[in-house]
Design a protein around this motif. Structure first.
Motif, PDB file in Angstrom:
ATOM      1  N   HIS A 324       0.831  -1.206   0.000  1.00  0.00           N
ATOM      2  CA  HIS A 324       0.000   0.000   0.000  1.00  0.00           C
ATOM      3  C   HIS A 324       0.868   1.260   0.000  1.00  0.00           C
ATOM      4  N   HIS A 355      -6.029  -8.043  11.008  1.00  0.00           N
ATOM      5  CA  HIS A 355      -5.378  -6.831  10.525  1.00  0.00           C
ATOM      6  C   HIS A 355      -5.221  -6.886   9.003  1.00  0.00           C
ATOM      7  N   LYS A 357      -7.188  -8.479   6.940  1.00  0.00           N
ATOM      8  CA  LYS A 357      -8.525  -8.255   6.391  1.00  0.00           C
ATOM      9  C   LYS A 357      -8.875  -6.772   6.393  1.00  0.00           C
ATOM     10  N   GLU A 358      -8.493  -6.087   7.440  1.00  0.00           N
ATOM     11  CA  GLU A 358      -8.784  -4.657   7.525  1.00  0.00           C
ATOM     12  C   GLU A 358      -8.015  -3.869   6.471  1.00  0.00           C
ATOM     13  N   ASN A 361      -9.601  -4.571   3.135  1.00  0.00           N
ATOM     14  CA  ASN A 361     -10.948  -4.016   3.064  1.00  0.00           C
ATOM     15  C   ASN A 361     -10.937  -2.502   2.884  1.00  0.00           C
ATOM     16  N   LYS A 362     -10.070  -1.816   3.593  1.00  0.00           N
ATOM     17  CA  LYS A 362     -10.108  -0.357   3.601  1.00  0.00           C
ATOM     18  C   LYS A 362      -9.147   0.298   2.607  1.00  0.00           C
ATOM     19  N   HIS A 363      -7.992  -0.316   2.389  1.00  0.00           N
ATOM     20  CA  HIS A 363      -6.942   0.389   1.645  1.00  0.00           C
ATOM     21  C   HIS A 363      -6.581  -0.247   0.297  1.00  0.00           C
ATOM     22  N   PRO A 366     -10.369  -1.540  -2.533  1.00  0.00           N
ATOM     23  CA  PRO A 366     -11.061  -0.447  -3.227  1.00  0.00           C
ATOM     24  C   PRO A 366     -10.245   0.179  -4.358  1.00  0.00           C
ATOM     25  N   GLU A 394     -17.798  -9.619  -0.127  1.00  0.00           N
ATOM     26  CA  GLU A 394     -18.007  -8.179  -0.190  1.00  0.00           C
ATOM     27  C   GLU A 394     -17.449  -7.567  -1.473  1.00  0.00           C
TER      28      GLU A 394
END
Length: 422
Positions: A324, A355, A357-358, A361-363, A366, A394
């Motif tokens: 990221h 962590h 998964k987070e 999911n967020k960074h 998308p 999702e």
């Protein structure tokens, strides 16, 4: 039986056409042999050519033969040996080997399978023919390029609108100096001699006339030197360079922790070499970022990614965070098609999987076009697999696949990057 013989001389490269015809005719059998062969290769020779074995029955050719014509009377003997339901004994055959594999034939004589050698380019073309990066159609294809015109020096040919006057006059001046310098020097010497004779009252008239004739001849030659010639013309040269309409980057994340034994690492390397060959061969404007991780992640080059012996514990989130960070610094999502492929044996600190998964999911999810995760293990799946599977519910741009042994590499690879139908 009629035989047709082509007695024309073989031109250079004629066998290439025959080779292409053979591949096109037996493409189905060759592609099956290629897909079977890729799982048997080592890391070092995965991109080389291949010897393809095709059963003889699959390459039989139609033949011309004489038909039975005219009126023919024939008597067929009756069946006086067998009744319905009788079992027929197997005929006794010879001791020859059949099928080309060294196994004894149960039907006497047979023929060896046909062995066909394909080149490296042919092998890769057949291997990656039906594959493509998913979701690339959401932006302009990175294979499509625009061309930008730029100045590329000067040329001797061109259209009048592109004439460079300064360069043309410079070339003309150089040519005129080269062609007239010697004559001008001779003219100057003859003119001095003539002036000296004219000042001398006792000078011979014949000498004066001879010098004047020589001077006039030189002046005539100098006058014939053109001010500008076609050889002097210089034109502005313009060339085109490719400007990619869009760009793509592939992040390759590989777990090199202690839980990844040598066999598992070998499978992961083979998967990534296959992916690397596919990307670099199919997509011109694409960058590949290699990230290895154990408890810590770092960006490495191609050589270190595939052949480094470094190992350690397992914290998968370190690789995701580094990916990221690199993406944010060098590959803005509004300018790049972003892809990622991750290989692991599924082991991870239990506290780290949420962590991961987070982060996805967020960074990450998308922003990426496609994220593929392969888990290489024969053991039951653990927390990392479960976390990634919930993300599939999702997001439609993440794929999770399972590899148990080397035979699963190409089928899984093909499933991940199967070309999408419109």
């Amino acid at each position: 039986m009629a035989n047709f013989i082509d007695r024309r001389l073989n031109a250079k490269g004629k066998s290439t056409v025959n080779r292409q015809r053979f591949i096109a005719r037996h493409k189905k059998q060759i592609k099956k042999a290629v897909s079977d062969a890729v799982t048997q290769r080592s890391v070092t020779d995965i991109d080389t050519g291949e010897k393809i074995t095709i059963p003889t029955r699959d390459i039989s050719e139609p033949t011309f033969h004489q038909g039975k014509g005219g009126i023919r009377d024939q008597v067929h003997p009756g069946n006086d040996q067998f009744n319905r339901g009788d079992k027929i004994e197997r005929p006794k055959g010879g001791n020859g080997n059949g099928s080309g594999q060294g196994e004894a034939s149960d039907s006497g004589e047979s023929e060896d399978d046909f062995v066909f050698q394909i080149s490296n380019d042919e092998y890769l073309e057949l291997l990656f023919e039906d594959l493509a990066l998913p979701n690339l159609q959401k932006t302009q294809l990175n294979k499509l390029v625009e061309y930008q015109t730029y100045r590329a020096g000067y040329t001797n040919d061109g259209v009048p609108a592109n004439i460079n006057i300064v360069r043309s006059l410079r070339s003309s001046l150089g040519r005129r100096i080269a062609m007239s310098a010697k004559k001008k020097k001779q003219l100057k010497i003859l003119q001095l001699q003539l002036d000296a004779l004219l000042k001398n009252p006792g000078a011979s008239t014949d000498e004066i006339q001879t010098l004047q004739e020589q001077i006039n001849a030189l002046r005539t030659k100098l006058a014939k030197v053109p001010f500008i010639d076609t050889f002097d013309l210089r034109f502005n040269n313009y060339a085109r360079k490719e400007i990619p309409t869009s760009q793509a980057v592939m992040f390759c994340l590989m777990d090199v922790s202690g839980s990844m034994d040598q066999a598992t690492k070998e499978i992961a390397k083979r998967f990534y070499i296959l992916l690397y060959l596919f990307l670099t061969r199919t997509y011109k404007n694409l960058e590949v970022v290699f990230i290895r991780h154990h408890t810590q992640a770092k960006e490495v080059d191609e050589q270190e990614f595939f052949y480094s012996q470094e190992t350690g514990g397992t914290i998968v989130s370190s690789a995701l965070k580094l990916m990221h960070d690199i993406q944010q610094q060098r590959y803005p999502e509004n300018q790049w098609n972003i892809y990622a492929a991750q290989a692991s044996d599924g082991d991870n600190w239990s506290d780290d999987s949420p962590h991961c998964k987070e982060l996805l999911n967020k960074h990450i999810l998308p922003l990426v076009r496609y994220y593929s995760y392969i888990e290489i293990t024969k053991r039951p799946h653990q927390t990392l697999w479960a976390a990634y599977q919930t993300l599939q519910e999702e997001f439609d741009n993440i794929a999770v696949q399972h590899i148990r042994d080397a035979d699963d590499i190409y089928p899984v690879f093909k499933a991940l990057f199967q070309k999408q139908t419109a």
